[in-house]
Design a protein around this motif. Structure first.
Motif, mmCIF file in Angstrom:
data_model
loop_
_atom_site.group_PDB
_atom_site.id
_atom_site.type_symbol
_atom_site.label_atom_id
_atom_site.label_comp_id
_atom_site.label_asym_id
_atom_site.label_seq_id
_atom_site.Cartn_x
_atom_site.Cartn_y
_atom_site.Cartn_z
ATOM 1 N N UNK A 96 62.210 116.572 -43.498
ATOM 2 C CA UNK A 96 61.068 117.417 -43.156
ATOM 3 C C UNK A 96 61.443 118.399 -42.044
ATOM 4 N N UNK A 97 62.235 117.937 -41.097
ATOM 5 C CA UNK A 97 62.707 118.829 -40.028
ATOM 6 C C UNK A 97 63.566 119.946 -40.603
ATOM 7 N N UNK A 98 64.392 119.605 -41.598
ATOM 8 C CA UNK A 98 65.255 120.627 -42.210
ATOM 9 C C UNK A 98 64.429 121.628 -43.007
ATOM 10 N N UNK A 99 63.317 121.155 -43.615
ATOM 11 C CA UNK A 99 62.424 122.063 -44.332
ATOM 12 C C UNK A 99 61.881 123.111 -43.369
ATOM 13 N N UNK A 100 61.471 122.640 -42.195
ATOM 14 C CA UNK A 100 60.845 123.530 -41.219
ATOM 15 C C UNK A 100 61.854 124.498 -40.605
ATOM 16 N N UNK A 101 63.118 124.065 -40.514
ATOM 17 C CA UNK A 101 64.145 124.926 -39.928
ATOM 18 C C UNK A 101 64.727 125.913 -40.939
ATOM 19 N N UNK A 102 64.552 125.622 -42.222
ATOM 20 C CA UNK A 102 65.104 126.498 -43.247
ATOM 21 C C UNK A 102 64.526 127.900 -43.112
ATOM 22 N N UNK A 103 65.373 128.887 -43.207
ATOM 23 C CA UNK A 103 64.903 130.264 -43.058
ATOM 24 C C UNK A 103 64.380 130.881 -44.334
ATOM 25 N N UNK A 104 64.464 130.164 -45.461
ATOM 26 C CA UNK A 104 64.095 130.754 -46.752
ATOM 27 C C UNK A 104 62.621 131.154 -46.801
ATOM 28 N N UNK A 105 61.738 130.235 -46.403
ATOM 29 C CA UNK A 105 60.314 130.545 -46.458
ATOM 30 C C UNK A 105 59.936 131.601 -45.426
ATOM 31 N N UNK A 106 60.567 131.569 -44.249
ATOM 32 C CA UNK A 106 60.265 132.563 -43.229
ATOM 33 C C UNK A 106 60.710 133.955 -43.676
ATOM 34 N N UNK A 107 61.846 134.034 -44.372
ATOM 35 C CA UNK A 107 62.289 135.325 -44.913
ATOM 36 C C UNK A 107 61.270 135.860 -45.913
ATOM 37 N N UNK A 108 60.710 134.958 -46.720
ATOM 38 C CA UNK A 108 59.682 135.367 -47.680
ATOM 39 C C UNK A 108 58.449 135.881 -46.939
ATOM 40 N N UNK A 109 58.047 135.168 -45.889
ATOM 41 C CA UNK A 109 56.888 135.612 -45.104
ATOM 42 C C UNK A 109 57.125 136.992 -44.521
ATOM 43 N N UNK A 110 58.305 137.182 -43.909
ATOM 44 C CA UNK A 110 58.621 138.458 -43.266
ATOM 45 C C UNK A 110 58.665 139.597 -44.284
ATOM 46 N N UNK A 111 59.249 139.306 -45.453
ATOM 47 C CA UNK A 111 59.359 140.334 -46.487
ATOM 48 C C UNK A 111 57.991 140.725 -47.024
ATOM 49 N N UNK A 112 57.132 139.725 -47.232
ATOM 50 C CA UNK A 112 55.779 139.999 -47.718
ATOM 51 C C UNK A 112 55.002 140.791 -46.672
ATOM 52 N N UNK A 113 55.111 140.399 -45.408
ATOM 53 C CA UNK A 113 54.405 141.107 -44.337
ATOM 54 C C UNK A 113 54.837 142.572 -44.277
ATOM 55 N N UNK A 114 56.139 142.809 -44.408
ATOM 56 C CA UNK A 114 56.653 144.177 -44.372
ATOM 57 C C UNK A 114 56.137 144.992 -45.559
ATOM 58 N N UNK A 115 56.154 144.379 -46.740
ATOM 59 C CA UNK A 115 55.703 145.100 -47.926
ATOM 60 C C UNK A 115 54.204 145.371 -47.885
ATOM 61 N N UNK A 116 53.433 144.404 -47.416
ATOM 62 C CA UNK A 116 51.988 144.588 -47.323
ATOM 63 C C UNK A 116 51.650 145.708 -46.343
ATOM 64 N N UNK A 117 52.400 145.792 -45.259
ATOM 65 C CA UNK A 117 52.180 146.872 -44.291
ATOM 66 C C UNK A 117 52.415 148.241 -44.930
ATOM 67 N N UNK A 118 53.441 148.320 -45.772
ATOM 68 C CA UNK A 118 53.715 149.580 -46.476
ATOM 69 C C UNK A 118 52.594 149.916 -47.441
ATOM 70 N N UNK A 119 52.121 148.900 -48.152
ATOM 71 C CA UNK A 119 51.015 149.139 -49.083
ATOM 72 C C UNK A 119 49.752 149.555 -48.346
ATOM 73 N N UNK A 120 49.494 148.941 -47.194
ATOM 74 C CA UNK A 120 48.309 149.312 -46.423
ATOM 75 C C UNK A 120 48.365 150.774 -46.003
ATOM 76 N N UNK A 121 49.566 151.229 -45.648
ATOM 77 C CA UNK A 121 49.727 152.641 -45.280
ATOM 78 C C UNK A 121 49.451 153.545 -46.484
#
Length: 261
Positions: A115-140
């Motif tokens: 469970x600790x390794x799940x939380x440390x994995x960067x895969x889901x955070x990269x997805x969050x960051x990518x979605x946030x960036x894309x949504x910001x572009x769409x909002x513009x």
């Protein structure tokens, strides 16, 4: 040992191995069903059509922006980690050298580390960051993020609109707003939802309705992407719950141990 006895042992061994393979295949299917099963329908970037030429590199098909690749990666990473952990837990169950208490302690340690390794994995955070960036572009591109009024007359009009919406019956508010979304949008979206009598969910519906009126294609792409991220986040929670249950952590928590997630 006679030939017949050897044959029986071989058949018994083959039967056990076949069952292990069937159990492993079933485990994979269960993990796929519990961790973001809808990801099979998500679009993927077409890297075969990617180009790095010019000032604006492209990633191929319009239905597969880069955030989808990160979303797929996050699901694949989570499924692989979950299956690996379940395999370790199953091996502990088959270890005849461990006592019941020893098995429980070993499985608990494996689960907590996983469970600790799940939380440390960067895969889901990269997805969050990518979605946030894309949504910001769409909002513009949508340009429907209203600004708070800068003059008294507009502020008073917005307050009157919110009061009118709030006076509607709860079941009638969204219908009223939908019929006057261009007029109501700014008044509602620039103030706390409670001033209009709306929930956070209803506020998102108002925002999406306004976006759909502005650019249906971008609004739909934004909605699909945000729903996919929520689906991946739920998959993370399902994976943690599965590991905890298989390791008996929740049973331990019930006896004063680690609290349930």
């Amino acid at each position: 040992m006679g030939q017949r006895a050897r044959r029986q042992r071989e058949l018994s061994f083959q039967g056990k191995e076949k069952k292990k393979m069937e159990d492993a295949q079933f485990e994979v299917l269960k993990v796929q069903a519990s961790i973001a099963p809808k990801s099979a329908d998500w679009p993927r970037p077409d890297f075969a059509e990617a180009s790095i030429k010019g000032d604006r590199p492209t990633l191929g098909s319009a239905d597969g922006p880069l955030q989808w690749n990160y979303l797929h990666d996050s699901v694949s990473d989570l499924r692989a980690r979950t299956l690996k952990t379940l395999g370790k837990l199953a091996a502990v169950d088959e270890d005849k050298s461990l006592s019941p208490t020893g098995k429980l302690e070993t499985k608990r340690a494996i689960a907590e580390a996983a469970i600790a390794s799940f939380e440390k994995s960067g895969a889901l955070q990269k997805a969050r960051d990518s979605v946030e960036s894309q949504v910001a572009k769409w909002n513009d591109q949508l340009g429907v993020t209203p600004k708070k009024p800068t003059d008294v007359a507009t502020a008073m009009m917005h307050a009157e609109i919110r009061s009118r919406v709030s006076a509607q019956k709860p079941g009638d508010r969204l219908a009223f707003i939908s019929g006057h979304v261009e007029d109501c949008g700014a008044a509602i979206l620039t103030a706390p939802p409670m001033l209009s009598g709306l929930s956070a969910t209803e506020l998102n519906i108002v925002r999406h309705t306004l976006e759909m009126r502005t650019n249906p294609e971008i609004a739909k792409a934004k909605q699909d992407t945000m729903q996919a991220l929520a689906h991946a986040e739920q998959g993370f929670r399902n994976a943690v719950r599965t590991i905890r249950e298989r390791a008996g952590l929740d049973a331990v928590a019930g006896n004063g141990g680690m609290a349930a997630a």
